[in-house]
Design an enzyme around this catalytic site. Structure first.
Site: not given
Ligand code: UDP
Length: 383
Positions: A173, A177, A249, A279, A300, A348, A350
């Site tokens: 996901r 870059r 979860r 976060r 969170e 999951y 969006d």
């Molecule tokens: N992830 C991580 N560190 C970060 C952000 C994301 O390890 O700082 C991992 C984490 O396992 C997460 C996945 O990358 O579930 C996908 O990130 P995304 O931001 O898409 O999370 P979501 O929107 O699913 O909460």
């Protein structure tokens, strides 16, 4: 011929399907056990600070699906919003997703794009050709240092599992870059509704052929009185969990207020395992077109979803998928019902994908409504 339609759940799936069917002349009744519409996208103003709160966690709309973007913009005004996430690891703050700034910050270097690419290629694990899990995917693309700093701890907290047990697809996901682009998403259209998501869902539901009932549970006997039902609640909940629970979860939000600007950005991730939360989100930064003195933030925390919790992320490990298969078999034996959306298909999703699938499902239903065949049990194959 006009049909009586029952929709369980007033989130995006239910609202879009309801709207499309209502416009085609069907009578739609929508029920939700919550006392508000919009599901987990629900937003409301904080009574103390007037900040728009994303009650079930931040929702940033991003899509490359032009039809979905045009569609949703008919029901409310979206303001341009770019998701720029920061992460704290150790005693430093870094830019996400991993980009040239992150790499230079982390390694204390001044690399240019080509140099950074070569540098990361050098430290990445080249022995991994086909990553079998999240950890291998990370080691292959960014190497062990960045993985440990930003992904290992965060993922352990988020999923409660070792990243070796998680599919590589979760990490896919996120982009890596070799320039200074720190826009979290790569989609063409991105924004947040000026007045939050709830008025958008309210506008979708505002149709003479739609009635809405909130704060009510549904019974099988009642469902049987409609021509067709669309169920956007959890698939296993429909069957009263008779085969056991599909793993999810859930999130706990610890709300706190602050006078001024608490963290200077909307989303600050915490990569370290010993910080219990994943976060902190500061909600006034999701509406940079507004100005507020006070601020509302949420810490969170992610944990296993139990009976009384709100399900957020489907876990979908091997054993969950085996249980899912059994629920699919049960569902296929039902008549006059279609399971839709994130919870109904245990995936999951969006927001844009949810809307796309709801639109497609409604259109198929309208095309097939009178052909006498059984309509699809699932909007999309949940496998
Ligand atoms: N992830 C991580 N560190 C970060 C952000 C994301 O390890 O700082 C991992 C984490 O396992 C997460 C996945 O990358 O579930 C996908 O990130 P995304 O931001 O898409 O999370 P979501 O929107 O699913 O909460």
């Amino acid at each position: 011929m006009s049909k009586s339609i029952l929709i369980i759940g007033a989130g995006f799936s239910g609202a879009v399907i309801g709207r499309e069917l209502a416009e085609a002349g069907h009578k739609v009744h929508i029920k939700d056990k919550r006392t508000h519409i919009a599901g987990n996208c629900h937003t409301q103003r904080d009574s103390e600070t007037d900040v728009m709160l994303h009650v079930y966690g931040p929702h940033i709309f991003h899509t490359s699906d032009e039809e979905v973007w045009t569609y949703i913009n008919r029901y409310g005004t979206f303001k341009d919003y770019k998701n720029r996430v920061k992460t704290t690891s150790g005693d430093k703050v870094y830019s996400l997703p991993v980009n040239l700034h992150t790499i230079n910050q982390f390694y204390n270097k001044t690399l240019r794009p080509d140099e950074a690419r070569a540098f990361i290629e050098d430290i990445a694990d080249k022995s991994i050709t086909e990553p079998r899990n999240f950890e291998e995917q990370a080691l292959k693309f960014i190497g062990p240092d960045l993985y440990r700093a930003f992904f290992r701890g965060y993922t352990l907290k988020q999923w409660g599992l070792d990243p070796k047990q998680l599919p590589a697809s979760i990490l896919k996901r996120l982009p890596v870059r070799f320039n200074y682009d720190d826009n979290y998403f790569t989609h063409r259209f991105q924004g947040i509704p000026e007045q939050g998501y709830t008025p958008i869902v309210a506008a979708l539901l505002d149709h003479p052929n739609i009635s809405v009932e909130l704060g009510v549970e549904i019974t099988r006997a009642e469902m049987a009185t409609y021509d067709h039902s669309f169920w956007s609640g959890p698939l296993d909940a429909y069957f009263s969990y008779n085969l056991g629970r599909l793993e999810y979860r859930t999130l706990d939000f610890e709300k706190f207020t602050y006078e001024g600007d608490y963290q200077g950005c909307a989303v600050m991730n915490y990569g370290d395992e010993d910080v219990a939360y994943t976060r902190i989100t500061e909600h006034k930064h999701f509406a940079p077109w507004e100005s507020h003195d006070g601020s509302v933030c949420y810490r969170e925390y992610s944990r296993r979803c139990t009976e009384d919790d709100v399900p957020y992320y489907p876990v979908r490990l091997v054993e969950d998928k085996a249980l899912l298969e059994k629920y699919i078999d049960q569902a296929e034996a039902e008549q006059n019902i279609t399971f839709v959306g994130r919870l109904g298909t245990y995936r999951y999703l969006d927001m844009d994908v949810t809307i796309r699938e709801a639109l497609d499902c409604a259109r198929r239903f309208l095309a097939q409504a009178d052909n006498g065949n059984k309509f699809d049990t699932f909007s999309v194959d949940p496998r």
